[in-house]
Design a protein around this motif. Structure first.
Motif, mmCIF file in Angstrom:
data_model
loop_
_atom_site.group_PDB
_atom_site.id
_atom_site.type_symbol
_atom_site.label_atom_id
_atom_site.label_comp_id
_atom_site.label_asym_id
_atom_site.label_seq_id
_atom_site.Cartn_x
_atom_site.Cartn_y
_atom_site.Cartn_z
ATOM 1 N N GLY A 186 70.141 45.267 66.805
ATOM 2 C CA GLY A 186 70.323 44.323 65.706
ATOM 3 C C GLY A 186 69.335 44.487 64.569
ATOM 4 N N GLU A 187 68.524 45.549 64.630
ATOM 5 C CA GLU A 187 67.517 45.787 63.598
ATOM 6 C C GLU A 187 67.818 47.086 62.852
ATOM 7 N N LEU A 188 67.162 47.245 61.717
ATOM 8 C CA LEU A 188 67.231 48.501 60.985
ATOM 9 C C LEU A 188 65.865 48.798 60.384
ATOM 10 N N ARG A 189 65.637 50.069 60.117
ATOM 11 C CA ARG A 189 64.365 50.474 59.518
ATOM 12 C C ARG A 189 64.612 50.896 58.074
ATOM 13 N N VAL A 190 63.759 50.419 57.204
ATOM 14 C CA VAL A 190 63.896 50.678 55.772
ATOM 15 C C VAL A 190 62.668 51.426 55.262
ATOM 16 N N ARG A 191 62.912 52.500 54.535
ATOM 17 C CA ARG A 191 61.821 53.144 53.795
ATOM 18 C C ARG A 191 61.615 52.325 52.530
ATOM 19 N N VAL A 192 60.474 51.680 52.435
ATOM 20 C CA VAL A 192 60.208 50.775 51.315
ATOM 21 C C VAL A 192 59.859 51.591 50.071
ATOM 22 N N ASP B 294 54.350 50.167 44.101
ATOM 23 C CA ASP B 294 55.114 51.384 44.378
ATOM 24 C C ASP B 294 54.653 51.940 45.716
ATOM 25 N N VAL B 295 55.577 52.012 46.678
ATOM 26 C CA VAL B 295 55.224 52.371 48.055
ATOM 27 C C VAL B 295 55.595 53.813 48.373
ATOM 28 N N THR B 296 56.852 54.172 48.160
ATOM 29 C CA THR B 296 57.295 55.554 48.363
ATOM 30 C C THR B 296 58.151 55.967 47.173
ATOM 31 N N PRO B 297 58.394 57.262 46.969
ATOM 32 C CA PRO B 297 59.225 57.703 45.839
ATOM 33 C C PRO B 297 60.659 57.180 45.977
ATOM 34 N N ALA B 298 61.297 56.960 44.842
ATOM 35 C CA ALA B 298 62.664 56.438 44.843
ATOM 36 C C ALA B 298 63.648 57.416 45.465
ATOM 37 N N THR B 299 63.377 58.711 45.365
ATOM 38 C CA THR B 299 64.259 59.731 45.931
ATOM 39 C C THR B 299 63.473 60.658 46.834
#
Length: 341
Positions: free
Chosen positions: A28-34, A336-341
């Motif tokens: 029921g969870e997911l991981r997101v690259r912020v 800004d945490v990680t690059p957009a692409t």
């Protein structure tokens, strides 16, 4: 991965950039690259606590953010790896906030971010927009969920129209069809409130707010979205329509409000105090759905041109970002945490 963490409450200096293992999403969870983390007053207030206190476990700050789904846990439907999403209430009730490169969240706390919208916009929703939605739907005979036309024929006053919640309230109220008045403290903030979509902007330092409002709404306003009720209460009561609502969503630690009882009784005033974390599940569901709909319609925009200037910091300067919010930087503070692409 990199994460900003704190092990005790206190000033922003307790925030430290650290390496930590990458967590796996459960059922029921997911991981997101912020990609972008948003900072709100609630974030620095939670971090500062009521003084220095050792925590039971290290905590990652920040409730709001936007990024890209990196991994799905078992049983998650409606998402695929690579989907762009915005996040809400991430750190509430736990230790995992958005000031880290990857965050695992329950799938219902991730909402699709339209391709046409930026990660900046996604990271600026969360607390401000969900708070604004509750404020605008707290009138006793008003709608439970905003939609186009839901506030048609109503007049809304937003105090502090240049702040993040005020900005969201202006945009949501306008999208829902209300006439929007806002009060600000200077010309720059007035310009920002107009860019956000306020129909009338009043400088409370130079103008007579009561007179100005009554020229526009002779019977008074239906809803007041108030950022500083202790300072505004007497004016609020003079410009509120009988049966109207004062929605109060902000306070400093230890602050109190003295309510004029007779004047409130005479107008049958409704006071609605708001903390978006603890609204009912139904109210939260309505808010998330309405904000998502308004976002898809292009009604929620950020940036200088839309009335909400952005101030940016890299992840390693999260402490400076918290200080900027505490010092009431105009607009929205983003990390800004990680690059957009």
């Amino acid at each position: 991965m990199k994460a900003v963490m704190y092990e005790e409450t206190g000033p922003a200096s307790v925030l430290k950039l650290q390496d930590r293992p990458l967590a796996e999403p459960g059922a029921g969870e997911l991981r997101v690259r912020v990609v972008v983390s948003g900072v709100n007053p609630t974030d620095w207030k939670s971090r500062s606590g009521s003084g220095s206190r050792k925590l039971d476990a290290p905590k990652v700050p920040n409730q709001d953010g936007a990024g890209v789904i990196d991994q799905l846990g078992a049983g998650v439907a409606g998402f695929t790896v690579g989907d762009r999403v915005w996040l809400w209430d991430v750190a509430w009730g736990g230790n995992e906030g958005t000031a880290q490169e990857y965050v695992v969240v329950p799938s219902h706390k991730a909402v699709a971010l339209p391709d046409a919208e930026s990660f900046d916009t996604g990271a600026s929703l969360g607390i401000p927009a969900l708070t604004a939605h509750r404020a605008l739907t707290s009138n006793e005979d008003g709608p439970a969920r905003l939609s186009p036309g839901a506030l048609a024929g109503r007049t809304v006053l937003v105090t502090g129209g240049a702040g993040a919640v005020g900005h969201a309230a202006i945009q949501l109220a306008r999208w829902a069809g209300a006439a929007v008045i806002t009060t600000v403290s200077g010309d720059r903030k007035a310009d920002l409130a107009r860019r956000a979509g306020a129909g009338t902007v009043i400088n409370y330092r130079t103008d007579d707010v009561v007179d100005a409002v009554h020229q526009l709404a002779a019977d008074g306003v239906d809803i007041i979205v108030d950022v500083n009720a202790p300072a505004n209460i007497e004016t609020d009561l003079r410009i509120l329509k009988p049966g109207g609502t004062i929605s109060i969503y902000a306070a400093n630690p230890g602050e109190s409000l003295t309510v004029p009882i007779r004047e409130s009784m005479t107008k049958n005033v409704r006071y609605q105090f708001i903390l978006t974390y603890t609204v009912t599940d139904e109210q939260k569901q309505h808010a998330v759905a309405a904000v998502a709909e308004a976002l898809a319609a292009g009604a929620l925009r950020v940036g200088e041109e839309h009335g909400l200037p952005l101030t940016r910091f890299p992840l390693e300067q999260t402490s400076a970002a918290h200080d900027a919010v505490e010092q009431e930087t105009i607009g929205k503070v983003l990390i800004d945490v990680t690059p957009a692409t």
